[in-house]
Design an enzyme around this catalytic site. Structure first.
Site, PDB file in Angstrom:
ATOM      1  N   ASP A 174      50.020  37.568  14.190  1.00 43.13           N
ATOM      2  CA  ASP A 174      50.758  38.474  14.759  1.00 43.13           C
ATOM      3  C   ASP A 174      50.594  38.639  16.198  1.00 43.13           C
ATOM      4  O   ASP A 174      51.652  38.482  17.123  1.00 43.13           O
ATOM      5  CB  ASP A 174      50.870  39.832  14.123  1.00 43.13           C
ATOM      6  CG  ASP A 174      50.740  39.950  12.539  1.00 43.13           C
ATOM      7  OD1 ASP A 174      50.879  38.776  12.107  1.00 43.13           O
ATOM      8  OD2 ASP A 174      50.992  41.032  12.035  1.00 43.13           O
ATOM      9  N   GLU A 405      39.654  43.512   6.504  1.00 40.82           N
ATOM     10  CA  GLU A 405      40.485  42.477   6.817  1.00 40.82           C
ATOM     11  C   GLU A 405      40.057  41.448   7.968  1.00 40.82           C
ATOM     12  O   GLU A 405      40.508  40.476   7.741  1.00 40.82           O
ATOM     13  CB  GLU A 405      41.542  43.281   7.422  1.00 40.82           C
ATOM     14  CG  GLU A 405      42.973  42.549   7.620  1.00 40.82           C
ATOM     15  CD  GLU A 405      43.779  43.758   8.189  1.00 40.82           C
ATOM     16  OE1 GLU A 405      43.621  44.888   8.410  1.00 40.82           O
ATOM     17  OE2 GLU A 405      45.239  43.272   8.321  1.00 40.82           O
TER      18      GLU A 405
HETATM   19  C1  GLC Z   1      49.130  40.997   8.957  1.00 39.43           C
HETATM   20  C2  GLC Z   1      48.490  39.697   9.286  1.00 39.43           C
HETATM   21  C3  GLC Z   1      49.417  38.612   8.501  1.00 39.43           C
HETATM   22  C4  GLC Z   1      49.038  38.954   6.715  1.00 39.43           C
HETATM   23  C5  GLC Z   1      49.501  40.510   6.518  1.00 39.43           C
HETATM   24  C6  GLC Z   1      49.160  41.119   5.176  1.00 39.43           C
HETATM   25  O1  GLC Z   1      50.361  41.063   9.326  1.00 39.43           O
HETATM   26  O2  GLC Z   1      48.758  39.054  10.548  1.00 39.43           O
HETATM   27  O3  GLC Z   1      48.571  37.306   8.535  1.00 39.43           O
HETATM   28  O4  GLC Z   1      49.803  38.226   5.939  1.00 39.43           O
HETATM   29  O5  GLC Z   1      48.790  41.559   7.535  1.00 39.43           O
HETATM   30  O6  GLC Z   1      47.849  40.844   4.975  1.00 39.43           O
END
Ligand code: GLC
Length: 440
Positions: A174, A405
Site C-alpha cells: 500500500d 503482520e
Molecule cells: C494490507 C496489505 C495488503 C494485505 C491486506 C490484508 O492492506 O498491504 O497486502 O492484503 O492488508 O492483510
C-alpha cells in the site's frame, strides 16, 4: 517432554488459522481486516494444504465466489454486509457501476497480486493423486485462466505483455515509497473527495499505518476507478497513478507457469497462456531491469520512467525464474550485504535510503509472505545460505514477538524493543510459518 521451537510454532500457527477461519474462508486478522483478502487467501490456502485440504479448497472457492464477469478476482470479498468496522466497506465501492460485478457476495472494485495460479500448483504438488483435489483443480482452472485474461485484456492497453495497476492497494504494498512520486501528481486540493472516516487507525498504531494524506490519495484513485466502471478505458487515459509493477508482473508470470504446468497435467489447452508467458518474460527482462539498482523495478507509465529506488518487489522476479544467473547474482549481492550488516531479511525498502522507515508498513518492515516467495526464489537459483537466512529471519522474529503482520529488520532495534508491528495473530504469517516448517 519439552516441545522444540518448530513444534511449538506449528501448534501456535495452526491455532491462529483456526481462530481466523470463518464460514469457508479465513480473515487476515480479526477487527483490523474482517473480510476475505485475495492474496492473503492464496497464502492461507497453501498453508492449509499441509494439513487440512478441505480448508485449502474452501478458501479458494470462497474467493472465486466473488469473481466478476470480466474475470477479475477482487482484492476484498465482503462476505458479511453487516460488519461495519472497516473502511472502505462494500457500499463505498458501489460496484453496481459495473454490470458484471459480483453482487452476492459484495466485493471491492480492484484486484491484488494474482497468486492463485502458483497456489493451485502448490496444492496439487502436495496432493498429486487426491481425487477431490484433482476435481477441484479441473473446476477452477478455467476461472484462473479467465482471471489472467482479465489482466492481459484490461490492464495492458499497448499489448506489451506487462500489466498495469492504478491503485497502490492492488500492488499489495500500500504505502511503499516507490508510489510517492506518482501519488503526488494527484491534485488533492481540487479532488472533491467524498467524506470518509478511517477505521484502521482506531485499531492499529497510527505511526505504523499510512498517513492521512496517503488515504486521501487512495480514496481519490478509488473514485477514479468507479467513474470508469472499474475496468473502462478512461482509467488508462486519465489516472495519475499507472504503474507496471514488478511484483504484480512477477507474480503473474509465476502463476502463468503454474497454470501451464497444471493445465498440461490435466489436459487443458495451454497455448494462450504460453503466448502471454513468452512475451511477458521477455518484456519484464527488457523494461524492468535497472542496471543502476542491480535489480528489477517498476515502470511508471504516466511519467514514462522506471522507479529509482531499491524495493522488495523486484526480488520476486527470482521466484518467477525471470533473471539469468548473472542478474540473479547481482540481486543476491544486496541480500548478502544486509546479512553482513546486522539486518534480518528481507526489509521491504532500501535500508540505506532516507525514505526507509523501519516501522511503517511497506516503507521498511519485513513481511512474512514476501519472505516465503523470496525464499523459494533464492532456492531455485541455489542461493541456499541466503534462502535459509530469509526463512530463519521470519521464524526467529515470530518466535520472539508472535504472529505479527510485519516486523522490524534492524537487529539492534529487535534486541531492545518490540519488533512485531501491525496486527497480531495474522493469518499469512501463520501460513508462511507452517509451510516453512513442514516443507522446508
Ligand atoms: C494490507 C496489505 C495488503 C494485505 C491486506 C490484508 O492492506 O498491504 O497486502 O492484503 O492488508 O492483510
Amino acid at each position: 517432554m519439552k516441545e522444540n521451537r518448530d513444534t511449538r510454532l506449528l501448534r501456535q500457527a495452526k491455532a491462529v488459522l483456526s481462530h481466523n477461519l470463518q464460514d469457508g474462508f479465513t480473515i487476515p486478522r480479526a477487527k483490523l481486516y474482517p473480510f476475505q483478502w485475495n492474496w492473503d487467501s492464496g497464502f492461507v490456502s497453501l498453508g492449509f494444504a499441509n494439513y487440512d485440504v478441505d480448508a485449502a479448497i474452501n478458501e479458494i472457492n470462497s474467493l472465486l465466489s466473488g469473481q466478476w464477469d470480466n474475470g477479475m478476482v477482487p482484492h476484498i470479498i465482503f462476505h458479511s454486509e453487516n460488519e461495519t468496522t472497516y473502511f472502505p466497506n462494500w457500499d463505498f465501492w458501489e460496484t453496481t457501476v459495473n454490470k458484471g460485478a459480483s453482487q452476492s457476495p459484495k466485493t471491492s472494485g480492484i484486484s491484488q497480486p494474482p497468486v492463485l495460479g502458483f497456489v493451485l500448483e502448490n496444492i496439487l504438488d502436495k496432493h498429486p493423486d487426491d481425487k477431490k483435489v484433482l476435481a477441484f483443480a479441473k473446476m477452477i482452472y478455467p476461472k484462473l485462466v479467465h482471471y489472467h485474461r482479465f489482466w492481459y485484456t484490461y490492464r495492458d492497453p499497448n499489448r506489451e505483455g506487462l500489466v498495469f495497476i492504478y491503485h497502490p492497494w492492488e500492488s499489495g504494498r500500500d504505502n511503499s515509497p516507490i508510489w510517492d512520486d506518482a501519488l503526488d501528481l494527484i491534485d488533492l486540493d481540487h479532488a472533491n473527495l467524498p467524506h470518509y472516516i478511517r477505521q484502521d487507525t482506531k485499531i492499529s498504531d497510527a505511526k505504523e499505518r499510512p498517513t492521512s494524506r496517503q488515504y486521501d490519495q487512495y480514496v481519490y484513485l478509488l473514485e477514479l476507478g468507479k467513474r470508469y466502471q472499474y475496468d473502462g478505458k478512461g482509467i488508462a487515459e486519465t489516472s495519475e497513478f499507472l504503474i507496471q509493477d514488478s511484483l504484480i508482473n512477477a507474480v503473474l508470470i509465476r502463476s502463468n507457469e503454474g497454470l501451464i504446468k497444471v493445465g498440461k497435467r490435466l489436459g487443458f489447452d495451454t497455448n494462450e497462456i504460453e503466448e502471454w508467458q513468452t512475451q511477458s518474460v521477455q518484456q519484464f527482462n527488457t523494461k524492468l531491469w535497472s542496471e543502476k539498482l542491480q535489480t528489477y523495478t517498476g515502470y511508471d507509465l504516466r511519467q514514462a520512467k522506471q522507479f529509482p529506488h531499491w524495493e522488495i518487489g523486484g526480488l520476486t522476479a527470482l521466484f518467477a525464474s525471470i533473471p539469468n544467473s548473472e542478474r540473479a547474482e547481482k540481486m543476491k549481492a544486496y541480500l548478502s550485504n544486509l546479512m553482513e550488516n546486522n539486518f534480518y531479511t528481507v526489509p521491504s525498502f532500501d535500508v540505506y535510503h532516507e525514505l526507509y522507515d523501519s516501522k511503517r508498513y511497506w516503507r521498511g518492515p519485513i513481511w512474512p509472505q514476501m519472505n516465503w516467495m523470496i525464499y523459494h526464489g533464492l532456492k531455485q537459483y541455489q542461493f541456499q545460505s541466503e534462502a535459509d537466512f530469509v526463512r530463519e529471519s521470519l521464524l526467529s522474529l515470530v518466535e520472539r514477538f508472535g504472529f505479527h503482520e510485519y516486523f522490524e529488520a534492524q537487529r539492534q532495534v529487535v534486541e531492545v524493543s518490540h519488533g512485531g508491528y501491525g496486527g497480531n495473530d495474522f493469518s499469512w504469517t501463520a501460513s508462511s510459518v507452517i509451510d516453512f516448517i513442514l516443507c522446508g
